[in-house]
Design a protein around this motif. Structure first.
Motif, PDB file in Angstrom:
ATOM      1  N   LEU A  99     -17.485-113.105 -95.420  1.00 33.70           N
ATOM      2  CA  LEU A  99     -18.933-113.192 -95.274  1.00 33.70           C
ATOM      3  C   LEU A  99     -19.290-112.426 -94.023  1.00 33.70           C
ATOM      4  O   LEU A  99     -18.702-112.649 -92.961  1.00 33.70           O
ATOM      5  N   GLU A 100     -20.231-111.494 -94.138  1.00 32.58           N
ATOM      6  CA  GLU A 100     -20.652-110.673 -93.009  1.00 32.58           C
ATOM      7  C   GLU A 100     -22.030-111.129 -92.542  1.00 32.58           C
ATOM      8  O   GLU A 100     -22.898-111.437 -93.349  1.00 32.58           O
ATOM      9  N   PHE A 101     -22.194-111.151 -91.223  1.00 33.86           N
ATOM     10  CA  PHE A 101     -23.435-111.588 -90.593  1.00 33.86           C
ATOM     11  C   PHE A 101     -23.943-110.515 -89.651  1.00 33.86           C
ATOM     12  O   PHE A 101     -23.155-109.893 -88.948  1.00 33.86           O
ATOM     13  N   ASP A 102     -25.257-110.313 -89.627  1.00 31.77           N
ATOM     14  CA  ASP A 102     -25.888-109.423 -88.671  1.00 31.77           C
ATOM     15  C   ASP A 102     -26.054-110.195 -87.363  1.00 31.77           C
ATOM     16  O   ASP A 102     -26.738-111.227 -87.324  1.00 31.77           O
ATOM     17  N   ALA A 103     -25.423-109.719 -86.311  1.00 26.26           N
ATOM     18  CA  ALA A 103     -25.388-110.450 -85.041  1.00 26.26           C
ATOM     19  C   ALA A 103     -26.776-110.655 -84.449  1.00 26.26           C
ATOM     20  O   ALA A 103     -27.098-111.764 -83.987  1.00 26.26           O
ATOM     21  N   ALA A 104     -27.613-109.634 -84.453  1.00 28.45           N
ATOM     22  CA  ALA A 104     -28.947-109.758 -83.861  1.00 28.45           C
ATOM     23  C   ALA A 104     -29.772-110.809 -84.604  1.00 28.45           C
ATOM     24  O   ALA A 104     -30.473-111.620 -83.977  1.00 28.45           O
ATOM     25  N   ALA A 105     -29.673-110.847 -85.925  1.00 26.28           N
ATOM     26  CA  ALA A 105     -30.421-111.827 -86.713  1.00 26.28           C
ATOM     27  C   ALA A 105     -29.942-113.246 -86.418  1.00 26.28           C
ATOM     28  O   ALA A 105     -30.753-114.174 -86.311  1.00 26.28           O
ATOM     29  N   VAL A 106     -28.642-113.415 -86.267  1.00 25.72           N
ATOM     30  CA  VAL A 106     -28.108-114.749 -85.980  1.00 25.72           C
ATOM     31  C   VAL A 106     -28.468-115.170 -84.561  1.00 25.72           C
ATOM     32  O   VAL A 106     -28.815-116.334 -84.325  1.00 25.72           O
ATOM     33  N   ARG A 107     -28.428-114.244 -83.605  1.00 26.87           N
ATOM     34  CA  ARG A 107     -28.869-114.598 -82.241  1.00 26.87           C
ATOM     35  C   ARG A 107     -30.331-115.037 -82.252  1.00 26.87           C
ATOM     36  O   ARG A 107     -30.700-116.018 -81.590  1.00 26.87           O
ATOM     37  N   GLU A 108     -31.155-114.341 -83.024  1.00 26.97           N
ATOM     38  CA  GLU A 108     -32.570-114.708 -83.129  1.00 26.97           C
ATOM     39  C   GLU A 108     -32.722-116.090 -83.766  1.00 26.97           C
ATOM     40  O   GLU A 108     -33.502-116.923 -83.299  1.00 26.97           O
ATOM     41  N   LEU A 109     -31.971-116.357 -84.834  1.00 27.44           N
ATOM     42  CA  LEU A 109     -31.977-117.664 -85.476  1.00 27.44           C
ATOM     43  C   LEU A 109     -31.614-118.761 -84.475  1.00 27.44           C
ATOM     44  O   LEU A 109     -32.278-119.800 -84.402  1.00 27.44           O
ATOM     45  N   CYS A 110     -30.578-118.523 -83.682  1.00 27.58           N
ATOM     46  CA  CYS A 110     -30.122-119.508 -82.702  1.00 27.58           C
ATOM     47  C   CYS A 110     -31.161-119.744 -81.602  1.00 27.58           C
ATOM     48  O   CYS A 110     -31.276-120.860 -81.091  1.00 27.58           O
ATOM     49  N   THR A 111     -31.906-118.718 -81.260  1.00 30.60           N
ATOM     50  CA  THR A 111     -32.967-118.853 -80.259  1.00 30.60           C
ATOM     51  C   THR A 111     -34.155-119.632 -80.825  1.00 30.60           C
ATOM     52  O   THR A 111     -34.719-120.490 -80.154  1.00 30.60           O
ATOM     53  N   GLU A 112     -34.507-119.332 -82.071  1.00 32.18           N
ATOM     54  CA  GLU A 112     -35.660-119.975 -82.706  1.00 32.18           C
ATOM     55  C   GLU A 112     -35.427-121.441 -83.033  1.00 32.18           C
ATOM     56  O   GLU A 112     -36.347-122.244 -83.012  1.00 32.18           O
ATOM     57  N   ASP A 113     -34.192-121.804 -83.381  1.00 39.07           N
ATOM     58  CA  ASP A 113     -33.865-123.186 -83.762  1.00 39.07           C
ATOM     59  C   ASP A 113     -32.761-123.674 -82.843  1.00 39.07           C
ATOM     60  O   ASP A 113     -31.585-123.372 -83.046  1.00 39.07           O
ATOM     61  N   SER A 114     -33.130-124.436 -81.827  1.00 36.88           N
ATOM     62  CA  SER A 114     -32.165-124.833 -80.799  1.00 36.88           C
ATOM     63  C   SER A 114     -31.038-125.703 -81.359  1.00 36.88           C
ATOM     64  O   SER A 114     -29.904-125.626 -80.890  1.00 36.88           O
ATOM     65  N   ALA A 115     -31.307-126.516 -82.381  1.00 32.25           N
ATOM     66  CA  ALA A 115     -30.245-127.338 -82.971  1.00 32.25           C
ATOM     67  C   ALA A 115     -29.200-126.450 -83.658  1.00 32.25           C
ATOM     68  O   ALA A 115     -27.991-126.681 -83.523  1.00 32.25           O
TER      69      ALA A 115
END
Length: 156
Positions: A99-115
């Motif tokens: 499974l491949e993930f776009d790092a910038a998108a996941v960093r943004e997800l982690c910033t937007e949803d702290s949990a």
């Protein structure tokens, strides 16, 4: 292989679902150089099938294999920390499906949803600790006068 069966199992169900929504399946034939040390880390992977060797450049020697990753393991954590460059290199040793993930998108997800961010960060931190211990043991085995005395399989 790591004592963690799958990094996804270390996350809350909500974080796992949110992360997986940002993934797609890719393949790497055996022998593919997936990434090189000191290059930009823009993606990461969770291995579903196959194996990947992690290596590091050792001046005056051939690249040293630090670890071999397989099913359920995270391939790449450098995407999470500035300057977002790989600390090691990676080569598929057997055909890989991941499974491949776009790092910038996941960093943004982690910033937007702290949990989600906490859950992903905790799971990745466990991988980092495991890899640092494995790297230390492997380098001692390769370059210390009498090795580290700890077999690689027990270092993880």
């Amino acid at each position: 292989m790591s004592t963690l069966h799958s990094i996804l199992e270390q996350m809350t169900p909500e974080a796992r679902e949110a992360l997986l929504a940002h993934s797609h399946r890719v393949t790497f034939p055996a022998g593919t150089r997936i990434f090189k040390e000191r290059r930009r880390a823009e993606k990461f992977w969770i291995i579903e099938c196959g194996t990947v060797d992690l290596d590091t450049h050792v001046p005056g020697h051939k690249d040293a294999i630090i670890d071999t990753l397989g099913y359920g393991e995270l391939l790449g954590w450098s995407w999470m920390f500035r300057p977002y460059t790989w600390h090691l290199g990676a080569t598929a040793t057997h055909d890989v499906i991941a499974l491949e993930f776009d790092a910038a998108a996941v960093r943004e997800l982690c910033t937007e949803d702290s949990a989600v961010g906490r859950s992903v960060s905790t799971a990745v931190a466990a991988v980092i600790a495991d890899r640092l211990d494995a790297a230390r043991t492997r380098l001692l085995d390769l370059f210390a006068p009498h090795g580290s005395g700890t077999p690689l399989a027990h270092a993880r």
